[in-house]
Design a protein around this motif. Structure first.
Motif, mmCIF file in Angstrom:
data_model
loop_
_atom_site.group_PDB
_atom_site.id
_atom_site.type_symbol
_atom_site.label_atom_id
_atom_site.label_comp_id
_atom_site.label_asym_id
_atom_site.label_seq_id
_atom_site.Cartn_x
_atom_site.Cartn_y
_atom_site.Cartn_z
ATOM 1 N N ALA A 42 26.266 173.067 27.021
ATOM 2 C CA ALA A 42 27.453 172.826 26.210
ATOM 3 C C ALA A 42 28.629 172.388 27.063
ATOM 4 O O ALA A 42 29.384 171.510 26.698
ATOM 5 C CB ALA A 42 27.817 174.096 25.446
ATOM 6 N N HIS A 43 28.768 172.992 28.239
ATOM 7 C CA HIS A 43 29.920 172.656 29.066
ATOM 8 C C HIS A 43 29.604 172.936 30.526
ATOM 9 O O HIS A 43 30.013 173.961 31.072
ATOM 10 C CB HIS A 43 31.134 173.461 28.612
ATOM 11 N N PRO A 44 28.852 172.038 31.199
ATOM 12 C CA PRO A 44 28.444 172.303 32.569
ATOM 13 C C PRO A 44 29.588 172.325 33.557
ATOM 14 O O PRO A 44 29.512 172.966 34.588
ATOM 15 C CB PRO A 44 27.488 171.145 32.876
ATOM 16 N N LEU A 45 30.673 171.622 33.267
ATOM 17 C CA LEU A 45 31.784 171.572 34.207
ATOM 18 C C LEU A 45 33.093 171.396 33.460
ATOM 19 O O LEU A 45 33.208 170.540 32.595
ATOM 20 C CB LEU A 45 31.597 170.408 35.190
ATOM 21 N N SER A 46 34.048 172.237 33.793
ATOM 22 C CA SER A 46 35.406 172.053 33.290
ATOM 23 C C SER A 46 36.147 171.222 34.326
ATOM 24 O O SER A 46 36.453 171.706 35.410
ATOM 25 C CB SER A 46 36.080 173.414 33.089
ATOM 26 N N ASP A 98 33.965 170.064 16.321
ATOM 27 C CA ASP A 98 32.974 169.120 16.839
ATOM 28 C C ASP A 98 32.989 169.042 18.363
ATOM 29 O O ASP A 98 32.291 168.222 18.965
ATOM 30 C CB ASP A 98 33.205 167.723 16.256
ATOM 31 N N GLY A 99 33.782 169.905 19.015
ATOM 32 C CA GLY A 99 33.824 169.920 20.475
ATOM 33 C C GLY A 99 34.675 168.837 21.083
ATOM 34 O O GLY A 99 34.669 168.651 22.302
ATOM 35 N N GLU A 100 35.444 168.124 20.274
ATOM 36 C CA GLU A 100 36.317 167.062 20.755
ATOM 37 C C GLU A 100 37.690 167.197 20.113
ATOM 38 O O GLU A 100 37.816 167.722 19.008
ATOM 39 C CB GLU A 100 35.742 165.678 20.428
ATOM 40 N N LEU A 101 38.704 166.734 20.822
ATOM 41 C CA LEU A 101 40.057 166.683 20.262
ATOM 42 C C LEU A 101 40.385 165.260 19.848
ATOM 43 O O LEU A 101 40.054 164.303 20.560
ATOM 44 C CB LEU A 101 41.089 167.155 21.282
ATOM 45 N N THR A 102 41.027 165.109 18.732
ATOM 46 C CA THR A 102 41.549 163.814 18.308
ATOM 47 C C THR A 102 43.067 163.830 18.457
ATOM 48 O O THR A 102 43.673 164.886 18.671
ATOM 49 C CB THR A 102 41.180 163.530 16.841
ATOM 50 N N GLU A 103 43.676 162.659 18.345
ATOM 51 C CA GLU A 103 45.137 162.582 18.400
ATOM 52 C C GLU A 103 45.760 163.461 17.311
ATOM 53 O O GLU A 103 46.777 164.133 17.541
ATOM 54 C CB GLU A 103 45.581 161.129 18.211
#
Length: 386
Positions: A26-30, A65-70
């Motif tokens: 899901a998130h290997p690296l920040s 959805d794991g993403e940010l929109t404007e």
């Protein structure tokens, strides 16, 4: 099979991968990217962090959805600003400098959505000490994967460093080139000198080469898909000559595409690369299960190695390293990957040789390959629908 300790260890390792895959995949690296441009008049600091990290730190993902929109970023913009200003501190001679936000916006960086903040701070002069303190994600699961890639530009001289793990400080003494000053050259250069941190556990001030070498080591150690692919290749009984051909083919292949990708000569989107990496795991596992005899595996290893190299390159592509530092950073990053990979192989081969002499080897190899196939298949489906 019950009496074979290798099989038990192998299954335990793979089950551990399965247990951790929801975090690793899901998130290997920040990933964060900090660009500091220093002059006598003003210091410009640009900080970018991937949108999933912002969601983990602040929230704001209304549709989950794991993403940010404007549209989603706008209501939380003030909270993001406060979060970064409170956690990212630039000091001059141990005195915190006041940062003024200039811009905050969402952008794409190597197929990844990042939130970028541009700050203006007071200028610095020769003889002063600059220190960056990064307190983003100091606790929790993300803290271990958080990595801040620094690019520092002081009077035309560019240097790079990496902040990760416990290494949350970067320090530099600004010193002028006295010979250039004496000649009163219009294009006088400046050099940078690193000052050791006081914290005994911190090595954030390692030079750029060491930083990227360690980054490469950490990248392969936390790249569970790459490690599982390597295990799938090695678990099937082969001669030493075949093993040597496999490792050589994989090393050459991923080194080639890693280099070409970072240089921008090839550019395959991550939504194609990542599923192909998962597919490579499934293919090798299926070969282990159904093929009676393995021949010329080095060829397929080379082809899949080309894909894995593009996966390795994703970090450095996001950094957009300056051309002057590209060669050194690329070589040290790849060297870190190769050292860990070689160490893993050297540790595994004696154990595999012992395991392959066991009467229950074939059953254990098939059982292990089935688990590898299940995990690779899960990743493949997850990456295809992401």
């Amino acid at each position: 099979m019950k009496n074979n300790p290798f099989i038990i260890v192998l299954l335990a390792v793979i089950l551990l991968f399965l247990q951790r895959q929801n975090i690793a995949v899901a998130h290997p690296l920040s990933a964060a990217f900090t660009n500091i441009k220093i002059s006598n008049n003003v210091t410009e600091l640009t900080y970018s962090i991937d949108s999933l990290s912002v969601i983990e730190g602040i929230g704001g993902d209304k549709n989950e959805d794991g993403e940010l929109t404007e549209k989603e970023l706008k209501p939380i913009a003030n909270r993001v600003e406060e979060w970064v200003e409170d956690s990212l501190v630039l000091e001059m001679n141990d005195q915190q400098q006041t940062a003024e936000l200039d811009k905050l916006y969402l952008e794409k960086r190597a197929d990844k959505a990042v939130v970028t903040l541009q700050f203006k701070l007071p200028g610095f002069e020769d003889g002063q000490t600059v220190r960056l303190l990064d307190g983003i994600f100091t606790s929790g699961n993300t803290a271990s994967s958080y990595t801040n890639f620094l690019t520092i530009n002081y009077d035309g001289q560019i240097s790079e460093s990496v902040i990760q793990g416990k290494n949350r400080e970067w320090t530099m003494l600004l010193t002028a080139n006295q010979q250039e000053q004496q000649s009163q050259s219009a294009s006088s250069d400046s050099t940078t000198q690193t000052i050791p941190n006081q914290h005994p556990d911190s090595d954030a001030n390692h030079d750029s080469w060491t930083s990227f070498f360690v980054l490469g080591m950490n990248h392969i150690l936390t790249g569970y898909d790459h490690l599982l692919f390597l295990l799938a290749l090695l678990i099937r009984k082969q001669s030493f000559k075949q093993y040597a051909a496999l490792i050589t083919a994989f090393t050459l292949a991923h080194s080639v595409t890693l280099t070409l990708s970072v240089l921008g000569l090839i550019n395959l989107p991550s939504n194609i690369v990542e599923p192909l990496i998962a597919l490579s795991i499934c293919y090798v596992a299926l070969e282990n299960i159904f093929r009676k005899e393995i021949k010329f595996r080095w060829i397929i290893t080379f082809l899949f190695g080309l894909i894995h190299g593009m996966g390795f390159a994703s970090l450095l592509k996001e950094m957009t390293l300056p051309k002057e530092a590209l060669a050194s950073s690329l070589i040290s990053f790849n060297a870190g990957i190769e050292i860990v990979q070689l160490a893993i192989v050297l540790l595994l081969l004696p154990l595999l040789a012992w395991f392959q002499r066991s009467p229950s080897y074939k059953k254990g190899m098939v059982a292990g390959s089935i688990l590898i196939l299940v995990m690779g298949g899960f990743w493949l489906i997850q990456r295809l629908i992401a």
